[in-house]
Design a protein around this motif. Structure first.
Motif, PDB file in Angstrom:
ATOM      1  N   ARG A  78     -26.678 -28.285 -60.975  1.00 49.37           N
ATOM      2  CA  ARG A  78     -25.245 -28.540 -60.828  1.00 49.37           C
ATOM      3  C   ARG A  78     -24.932 -30.031 -60.705  1.00 49.37           C
ATOM      4  O   ARG A  78     -23.869 -30.480 -61.146  1.00 49.37           O
ATOM      5  CB  ARG A  78     -24.697 -27.821 -59.591  1.00 49.37           C
ATOM      6  CG  ARG A  78     -24.561 -26.341 -59.762  1.00 49.37           C
ATOM      7  CD  ARG A  78     -23.927 -25.750 -58.535  1.00 49.37           C
ATOM      8  NE  ARG A  78     -23.931 -24.299 -58.593  1.00 49.37           N
ATOM      9  CZ  ARG A  78     -23.668 -23.518 -57.554  1.00 49.37           C
ATOM     10  NH1 ARG A  78     -23.375 -24.051 -56.371  1.00 49.37           N
ATOM     11  NH2 ARG A  78     -23.692 -22.210 -57.686  1.00 49.37           N
ATOM     12  N   ALA A  79     -25.830 -30.777 -60.085  1.00 45.36           N
ATOM     13  CA  ALA A  79     -25.594 -32.210 -59.874  1.00 45.36           C
ATOM     14  C   ALA A  79     -25.348 -32.934 -61.195  1.00 45.36           C
ATOM     15  O   ALA A  79     -24.654 -33.948 -61.235  1.00 45.36           O
ATOM     16  CB  ALA A  79     -26.770 -32.844 -59.126  1.00 45.36           C
ATOM     17  N   ALA A  80     -25.887 -32.411 -62.276  1.00 47.30           N
ATOM     18  CA  ALA A  80     -25.733 -33.044 -63.590  1.00 47.30           C
ATOM     19  C   ALA A  80     -24.335 -32.868 -64.178  1.00 47.30           C
ATOM     20  O   ALA A  80     -23.950 -33.620 -65.068  1.00 47.30           O
ATOM     21  CB  ALA A  80     -26.767 -32.484 -64.562  1.00 47.30           C
ATOM     22  N   THR A  81     -23.568 -31.896 -63.650  1.00 49.64           N
ATOM     23  CA  THR A  81     -22.289 -31.590 -64.301  1.00 49.64           C
ATOM     24  C   THR A  81     -21.071 -31.566 -63.380  1.00 49.64           C
ATOM     25  O   THR A  81     -19.951 -31.559 -63.870  1.00 49.64           O
ATOM     26  CB  THR A  81     -22.366 -30.221 -65.007  1.00 49.64           C
ATOM     27  OG1 THR A  81     -22.649 -29.212 -64.037  1.00 49.64           O
ATOM     28  CG2 THR A  81     -23.425 -30.235 -66.096  1.00 49.64           C
ATOM     29  N   VAL A  82     -21.274 -31.533 -62.069  1.00 49.86           N
ATOM     30  CA  VAL A  82     -20.134 -31.404 -61.158  1.00 49.86           C
ATOM     31  C   VAL A  82     -19.241 -32.644 -61.201  1.00 49.86           C
ATOM     32  O   VAL A  82     -19.685 -33.748 -61.528  1.00 49.86           O
ATOM     33  CB  VAL A  82     -20.581 -31.150 -59.696  1.00 49.86           C
ATOM     34  CG1 VAL A  82     -21.232 -29.794 -59.570  1.00 49.86           C
ATOM     35  CG2 VAL A  82     -21.482 -32.259 -59.182  1.00 49.86           C
ATOM     36  N   SER A  84     -17.596 -33.653 -58.439  1.00 46.65           N
ATOM     37  CA  SER A  84     -17.775 -34.297 -57.139  1.00 46.65           C
ATOM     38  C   SER A  84     -18.982 -33.678 -56.429  1.00 46.65           C
ATOM     39  O   SER A  84     -19.370 -32.549 -56.753  1.00 46.65           O
ATOM     40  CB  SER A  84     -16.527 -34.131 -56.267  1.00 46.65           C
ATOM     41  OG  SER A  84     -16.444 -32.821 -55.761  1.00 46.65           O
ATOM     42  N   ALA A  85     -19.533 -34.402 -55.478  1.00 44.49           N
ATOM     43  CA  ALA A  85     -20.695 -33.891 -54.740  1.00 44.49           C
ATOM     44  C   ALA A  85     -20.355 -32.592 -54.017  1.00 44.49           C
ATOM     45  O   ALA A  85     -21.194 -31.694 -53.937  1.00 44.49           O
ATOM     46  CB  ALA A  85     -21.184 -34.941 -53.755  1.00 44.49           C
ATOM     47  N   ASP A  86     -19.123 -32.484 -53.535  1.00 44.00           N
ATOM     48  CA  ASP A  86     -18.734 -31.252 -52.821  1.00 44.00           C
ATOM     49  C   ASP A  86     -18.711 -30.039 -53.744  1.00 44.00           C
ATOM     50  O   ASP A  86     -18.834 -28.908 -53.274  1.00 44.00           O
ATOM     51  CB  ASP A  86     -17.380 -31.452 -52.160  1.00 44.00           C
ATOM     52  CG  ASP A  86     -17.459 -32.430 -50.984  1.00 44.00           C
ATOM     53  OD1 ASP A  86     -18.545 -32.525 -50.350  1.00 44.00           O
ATOM     54  OD2 ASP A  86     -16.454 -33.109 -50.698  1.00 44.00           O
ATOM     55  N   ASP A  87     -18.567 -30.263 -55.042  1.00 48.40           N
ATOM     56  CA  ASP A  87     -18.577 -29.148 -56.002  1.00 48.40           C
ATOM     57  C   ASP A  87     -19.953 -28.478 -56.120  1.00 48.40           C
ATOM     58  O   ASP A  87     -20.052 -27.383 -56.677  1.00 48.40           O
ATOM     59  CB  ASP A  87     -18.120 -29.614 -57.397  1.00 48.40           C
ATOM     60  CG  ASP A  87     -16.635 -29.934 -57.458  1.00 48.40           C
ATOM     61  OD1 ASP A  87     -15.895 -29.549 -56.516  1.00 48.40           O
ATOM     62  OD2 ASP A  87     -16.220 -30.584 -58.420  1.00 48.40           O
ATOM     63  N   LEU A  88     -20.978 -29.119 -55.602  1.00 42.52           N
ATOM     64  CA  LEU A  88     -22.300 -28.492 -55.606  1.00 42.52           C
ATOM     65  C   LEU A  88     -22.264 -27.162 -54.868  1.00 42.52           C
ATOM     66  O   LEU A  88     -22.965 -26.218 -55.223  1.00 42.52           O
ATOM     67  CB  LEU A  88     -23.339 -29.366 -54.890  1.00 42.52           C
ATOM     68  CG  LEU A  88     -23.866 -30.603 -55.544  1.00 42.52           C
ATOM     69  CD1 LEU A  88     -24.748 -31.359 -54.575  1.00 42.52           C
ATOM     70  CD2 LEU A  88     -24.646 -30.251 -56.794  1.00 42.52           C
ATOM     71  N   PHE A  89     -21.450 -27.093 -53.847  1.00 44.75           N
ATOM     72  CA  PHE A  89     -21.477 -25.975 -52.907  1.00 44.75           C
ATOM     73  C   PHE A  89     -20.541 -24.837 -53.268  1.00 44.75           C
ATOM     74  O   PHE A  89     -20.448 -23.872 -52.532  1.00 44.75           O
ATOM     75  CB  PHE A  89     -21.162 -26.485 -51.488  1.00 44.75           C
ATOM     76  CG  PHE A  89     -21.921 -27.732 -51.130  1.00 44.75           C
ATOM     77  CD1 PHE A  89     -23.304 -27.756 -51.132  1.00 44.75           C
ATOM     78  CD2 PHE A  89     -21.239 -28.900 -50.813  1.00 44.75           C
ATOM     79  CE1 PHE A  89     -24.002 -28.905 -50.820  1.00 44.75           C
ATOM     80  CE2 PHE A  89     -21.924 -30.053 -50.482  1.00 44.75           C
ATOM     81  CZ  PHE A  89     -23.317 -30.055 -50.481  1.00 44.75           C
ATOM     82  N   THR A  90     -19.852 -24.942 -54.387  1.00 47.32           N
ATOM     83  CA  THR A  90     -18.897 -23.880 -54.755  1.00 47.32           C
ATOM     84  C   THR A  90     -19.506 -22.921 -55.749  1.00 47.32           C
ATOM     85  O   THR A  90     -20.463 -23.174 -56.394  1.00 47.32           O
ATOM     86  CB  THR A  90     -17.608 -24.471 -55.374  1.00 47.32           C
ATOM     87  OG1 THR A  90     -17.947 -25.236 -56.514  1.00 47.32           O
ATOM     88  CG2 THR A  90     -16.897 -25.299 -54.347  1.00 47.32           C
TER      89      THR A  90
END
Length: 90
Positions: A78-82, A84-90
């Motif tokens: 996910r880190a490659a496409t989010v 924002s960093a917070d989007d990792l957790f959704t």
């Protein structure tokens, strides 16, 4: 050195190997797993940083506290496409 002494040494080494495998393999496996988790955590933070995304203290702490290799692997992808960093957790 006598043959008897060599035989004793070989027996001692074999006993040590057996005991090490029997009693310490759990700790070795745990250490490997912890090392893999640390690598995944570093990868997540590196990818987010390379993309110029701001990583809040809360997000950084959540990532660093995670020990679940499956979850960390998901976050690396996910880190490659989010956005924002917070989007990792959704």
């Amino acid at each position: 050195m006598t043959v008897k002494r060599l035989e004793e040494m070989v027996t001692t080494i074999q006993d040590f190997d057996y005991l090490g495998e029997k009693y310490f393999s759990h700790w070795v496996d745990k250490g490997r797993e912890e090392g893999r988790a640390e690598g995944e955590i570093d990868s997540i933070l590196t990818v987010l940083d390379a993309r110029g995304l701001e990583i809040s203290d809360e997000a950084r702490e959540r990532i660093r506290r995670c020990e679940d290799l499956s979850q960390l692997s998901t976050w690396v992808r996910r880190a490659a496409t989010v956005a924002s960093a917070d989007d990792l957790f959704t």
